[in-house]
Design an enzyme around this catalytic site. Structure first.
Site, PDB file in Angstrom:
ATOM      1  N   GLY A 160       0.826  -1.212   0.000  1.00  0.00           N
ATOM      2  CA  GLY A 160       0.000   0.000   0.000  1.00  0.00           C
ATOM      3  C   GLY A 160       0.855   1.255   0.000  1.00  0.00           C
ATOM      4  O   GLY A 160       2.096   1.184   0.082  1.00  0.00           O
ATOM      5  N   ASP A 161       0.211   2.397  -0.149  1.00  0.00           N
ATOM      6  CA  ASP A 161       0.903   3.696  -0.096  1.00  0.00           C
ATOM      7  C   ASP A 161       1.967   3.835  -1.169  1.00  0.00           C
ATOM      8  O   ASP A 161       3.040   4.390  -0.924  1.00  0.00           O
ATOM      9  CB  ASP A 161       1.526   3.918   1.291  1.00  0.00           C
ATOM     10  CG  ASP A 161       0.544   3.639   2.410  1.00  0.00           C
ATOM     11  OD1 ASP A 161      -0.590   4.121   2.296  1.00  0.00           O
ATOM     12  OD2 ASP A 161       0.903   2.929   3.357  1.00  0.00           O
TER      13      ASP A 161
ATOM     14  N   ALA B  40      -8.192   2.863   3.540  1.00  0.00           N
ATOM     15  CA  ALA B  40      -7.350   3.361   2.451  1.00  0.00           C
ATOM     16  C   ALA B  40      -7.230   4.885   2.510  1.00  0.00           C
ATOM     17  O   ALA B  40      -8.069   5.553   3.104  1.00  0.00           O
ATOM     18  CB  ALA B  40      -7.951   2.950   1.116  1.00  0.00           C
TER      19      ALA B  40
ATOM     20  N   HIS C 172      -6.138   7.517  -0.543  1.00  0.00           N
ATOM     21  CA  HIS C 172      -5.565   7.785  -1.852  1.00  0.00           C
ATOM     22  C   HIS C 172      -5.332   9.279  -1.992  1.00  0.00           C
ATOM     23  O   HIS C 172      -6.277  10.064  -1.996  1.00  0.00           O
ATOM     24  CB  HIS C 172      -6.494   7.295  -2.967  1.00  0.00           C
ATOM     25  CG  HIS C 172      -6.651   5.805  -2.956  1.00  0.00           C
ATOM     26  ND1 HIS C 172      -7.644   5.138  -3.603  1.00  0.00           N
ATOM     27  CD2 HIS C 172      -5.911   4.858  -2.344  1.00  0.00           C
ATOM     28  CE1 HIS C 172      -7.510   3.837  -3.397  1.00  0.00           C
ATOM     29  NE2 HIS C 172      -6.472   3.650  -2.625  1.00  0.00           N
ATOM     30  N   THR C 173      -4.059   9.658  -2.080  1.00  0.00           N
ATOM     31  CA  THR C 173      -3.732  11.074  -2.173  1.00  0.00           C
ATOM     32  C   THR C 173      -3.615  11.471  -3.641  1.00  0.00           C
ATOM     33  O   THR C 173      -2.873  10.856  -4.384  1.00  0.00           O
ATOM     34  CB  THR C 173      -2.394  11.345  -1.453  1.00  0.00           C
ATOM     35  OG1 THR C 173      -2.469  10.750  -0.161  1.00  0.00           O
ATOM     36  CG2 THR C 173      -2.116  12.828  -1.324  1.00  0.00           C
TER      37      THR C 173
ATOM     38  N   THR D  40      -4.635  -6.990   5.678  1.00  0.00           N
ATOM     39  CA  THR D  40      -5.979  -6.451   5.830  1.00  0.00           C
ATOM     40  C   THR D  40      -6.963  -7.602   5.567  1.00  0.00           C
ATOM     41  O   THR D  40      -6.548  -8.733   5.338  1.00  0.00           O
ATOM     42  CB  THR D  40      -6.204  -5.231   4.910  1.00  0.00           C
ATOM     43  OG1 THR D  40      -7.453  -4.629   5.270  1.00  0.00           O
ATOM     44  CG2 THR D  40      -6.222  -5.602   3.430  1.00  0.00           C
TER      45      THR D  40
ATOM     46  N   ARG E   5       0.486   7.837  10.974  1.00  0.00           N
ATOM     47  CA  ARG E   5       1.571   7.049  11.562  1.00  0.00           C
ATOM     48  C   ARG E   5       2.818   7.094  10.671  1.00  0.00           C
ATOM     49  O   ARG E   5       2.703   7.139   9.434  1.00  0.00           O
ATOM     50  CB  ARG E   5       1.148   5.570  11.669  1.00  0.00           C
ATOM     51  CG  ARG E   5       0.083   5.305  12.699  1.00  0.00           C
ATOM     52  CD  ARG E   5      -0.166   3.807  12.844  1.00  0.00           C
ATOM     53  NE  ARG E   5      -0.999   3.275  11.773  1.00  0.00           N
ATOM     54  CZ  ARG E   5      -1.348   1.997  11.682  1.00  0.00           C
ATOM     55  NH1 ARG E   5      -0.925   1.123  12.577  1.00  0.00           N
ATOM     56  NH2 ARG E   5      -2.124   1.568  10.712  1.00  0.00           N
TER      57      ARG E   5
ATOM     58  N   GLY F  54       7.514  12.313  -9.933  1.00  0.00           N
ATOM     59  CA  GLY F  54       6.981  13.435  -9.167  1.00  0.00           C
ATOM     60  C   GLY F  54       5.492  13.261  -8.987  1.00  0.00           C
ATOM     61  O   GLY F  54       4.869  12.410  -9.639  1.00  0.00           O
TER      62      GLY F  54
HETATM   63  P1  IMP Z   1      -6.949  -2.856   8.570  1.00  0.00           P
HETATM   64  O1  IMP Z   1      -7.091  -2.859   7.088  1.00  0.00           O
HETATM   65  O2  IMP Z   1      -7.343  -1.554   9.209  1.00  0.00           O
HETATM   66  O3  IMP Z   1      -7.613  -4.032   9.212  1.00  0.00           O
HETATM   67  O4  IMP Z   1      -5.377  -3.013   8.923  1.00  0.00           O
HETATM   68  C1  IMP Z   1      -4.668  -4.237   8.677  1.00  0.00           C
HETATM   69  C2  IMP Z   1      -3.247  -3.945   8.247  1.00  0.00           C
HETATM   70  O5  IMP Z   1      -3.235  -3.355   6.953  1.00  0.00           O
HETATM   71  C3  IMP Z   1      -2.497  -2.967   9.166  1.00  0.00           C
HETATM   72  O6  IMP Z   1      -1.141  -3.344   9.210  1.00  0.00           O
HETATM   73  C4  IMP Z   1      -2.643  -1.638   8.440  1.00  0.00           C
HETATM   74  O7  IMP Z   1      -1.595  -0.757   8.752  1.00  0.00           O
HETATM   75  C5  IMP Z   1      -2.569  -2.100   6.989  1.00  0.00           C
HETATM   76  N1  IMP Z   1      -3.267  -1.200   6.069  1.00  0.00           N
HETATM   77  C6  IMP Z   1      -4.597  -1.074   5.900  1.00  0.00           C
HETATM   78  N2  IMP Z   1      -4.874  -0.147   4.966  1.00  0.00           N
HETATM   79  C7  IMP Z   1      -3.696   0.307   4.518  1.00  0.00           C
HETATM   80  C8  IMP Z   1      -3.334   1.263   3.514  1.00  0.00           C
HETATM   81  O8  IMP Z   1      -4.151   1.872   2.825  1.00  0.00           O
HETATM   82  N3  IMP Z   1      -1.997   1.454   3.349  1.00  0.00           N
HETATM   83  C9  IMP Z   1      -1.057   0.776   4.067  1.00  0.00           C
HETATM   84  N4  IMP Z   1      -1.359  -0.124   5.003  1.00  0.00           N
HETATM   85  C10 IMP Z   1      -2.663  -0.366   5.216  1.00  0.00           C
END
Ligand code: IMP
Length: 477
Positions: free
Chosen positions: A21-22, A49, A51-52, A242, A358, A468
């Site tokens: 992610g990210d 999620a 999304h920027t 997730t 975070r 960029g």
């Molecule tokens: P949950 O999706 O809130 O249940 O989180 C489960 C795991 O997925 C955790 O480690 C979160 O930090 C990670 N996580 C959930 N959504 C994202 C995201 O959009 N980006 C990065 N990590 C994510």
């Protein structure tokens, strides 16, 4: 070649993340949505999620709505698919924000089959997952896991259920049996659900049959992934994942399509560093265990780190502004102390959660994981944030994991295994500012060399390099 050439003869494109992610999906979703798509759809996850996207020079973060919503006034359809879990309060907030910005959302469609995140899901998620240090997953605390658990256990509440008032009360009662702490709020829960559901009634659809109609009509469709492959409940580093399948397959099935129908499946990869938020194995993490523990603690947000390392910053309209190329940051990025190097890269690349704020754990790009992603999400890679770390004196790519049994060059999603191995790297030299480059040939030699090796090892093919945040800052190969 430009993005438009890439999209020639494409009816269905998908943008998914091949890492954790990210990775900057938002930039491409937004570009495809505004330049090409008639329909933009999301099939997995919820407001975990973030999304920027940069809209008219301003940063905007979407949590639930597909980014195509910004083109609603041009008739673009936006679908929240059957595979999503939806927190109605969060959705209404996002819609209210659009209203305040003078934007419409008349062409929004919300699947009758998406599941509702109930207030007790959020409560339970936070209570269960309070301490990452105590072995929690480090969830976003948005109720995602409990909502999907109820779906799988066949006691979930769908968007469709909200419009059957008698049935709804029974379903809420049944669901509440599993959340005894919330029973006292039963009437309050039902009355606020009723209020919220009235507001979303105009958008309520059988989105699967709408989607099939759009396919038959030859509409151009963009599927917008969420999270990343290594966080997928099916393919990620279980249990540190997730609760949805955010692979290409899961994204397609979450809107009622087959992944086979996708003409252009793009897997986004941050390069040459990567990040992880929350707990879970990360073999190439800079600073190893110490970084994982530190990032799980409170009080290490962007502003805290800027203060701690004496980097000047100002806060304007709630936004923290600082020079990402400040001499101190560059020194940290090139520190021999890996933990400090990780903090330096985090500051240089602005790697702090869009949803939670975070600090993201930072490490080198893992080619072993990228090879695994090719097998699931396909071979087309988009490399992002290459510009963000162009002040590094050298960078590394992880090509294997070693332990006492030898060298492993195939990925294993086993958290225990990944925690015991040592990453094996190839080193590459410095590269210069790449943000103004638009032609692949003109990229610095060290970067092209690293990409060449990366493609050979993974079997993937880099089709886009993002240099960029702006849509123009893109190289199409
Ligand atoms: P949950 O999706 O809130 O249940 O989180 C489960 C795991 O997925 C955790 O480690 C979160 O930090 C990670 N996580 C959930 N959504 C994202 C995201 O959009 N980006 C990065 N990590 C994510």
């Amino acid at each position: 070649m430009g993005l438009d050439d890439l999209l020639k003869n494409v009816q269905i494109a998908a943008i998914v993340c091949n890492q954790l992610g990210d990775t900057g999906k938002g930039k491409f979703s937004y570009y495809f949505a505004s330049h090409w798509a008639n329909v933009t759809a999301r099939g997995t996850g919820g407001n975990n999620a973030g999304h920027t996207v940069i809209v008219n020079g301003k940063e905007k973060i979407f949590h639930l709505l597909p980014t195509g919503i910004v083109n609603d006034s041009k008739g673009q359809v936006t679908i929240m698919g059957n595979g999503m879990v939806i927190d109605l309060a969060a959705l209404l907030n996002e819609l209210k924000e659009l209203e305040q910005e003078g934007k419409s959302y008349n062409n929004l469609m919300i699947s009758k089959d998406a599941h509702v995140i109930m207030p007790y899901h959020v409560f339970y998620d936070r209570k269960k997952d309070q301490s990452q240090k105590a072995g929690g997953i480090g969830t976003t605390g948005r109720g995602i896991g409990p909502a999907y658990s109820d779906k799988i256990a066949r006691r979930g509440i769908t968007i469709g259920d909200l419009f059957n008032v008698d049935g709804l009360a029974k379903k809420v009662d049944r669901s509440l049996e599993y959340y005894p702490d919330s029973k006292k709020d039963r009437d309050e829960i039902i009355s606020s659900l009723t209020l919220q559901s009235n507001k979303i009634k105009p958008f309520f659809r059988n989105t699967v049959s709408e989607m099939h109609r759009f396919v038959r009509e030859g509409k151009k469709i963009l599927l917008e992934g969420a999270q990343g492959l290594l966080l997928s409940i099916e393919h990620g580093t279980y249990p540190y994942v997730t609760s949805s399948d955010c692979s290409l397959n899961g994204t397609a099935s979450g809107v009622g399509l087959s992944a086979k129908m996708i003409d252009l499946p793009l897997g986004i990869i941050k390069f040459p560093f990567m990040t992880r938020v929350g707990a879970g194995a990360f073999p190439s993490e800079l600073g190893g265990n110490a970084s994982e523990i530190y990032c799980a603690e409170e009080g290490h947000g962007k502003l805290d780190e800027l203060k701690k390392y004496c980097i000047p910053s100002v806060v304007e309209n709630g936004k923290i502004i600082y020079d990402k190329r400040h001499r101190k940051i560059i020194n940290m990025m090139n520190s021999r102390d890996e933990f400090i190097q990780g903090v330096g890269i985090r500051l240089a690349a602005g790697e702090y959660g869009a949803t939670t704020g975070r600090p993201r754990r930072v490490g080198w790009i893992d080619a072993v994981a990228a090879k695994y992603a090719v097998g699931i999400n396909g071979p087309l890679f988009v490399l992002t944030k290459v510009d963000a770390v162009d002040s590094l004196d050298e960078f590394k790519v992880c090509y294997g994991y070693s332990n006492k049994e030898g060298l492993h060059q195939n990925f294993s999603k086993d958290d225990g295994f990944l925690r015991t191995v040592s990453p094996q790297y190839n080193n590459y030299g410095a590269y210069f500012d790449v943000s103004s480059i638009r032609d692949y040939i003109k990229l610095p030699r060290s970067l092209k060399g690293a990409i060449y090796d990366f493609e050979n090892f993974t079997g993937g093919r880099v089709v886009i390099v993002s240099v960029g945040a702006d849509r123009e800052e893109t190289i199409v190969r």
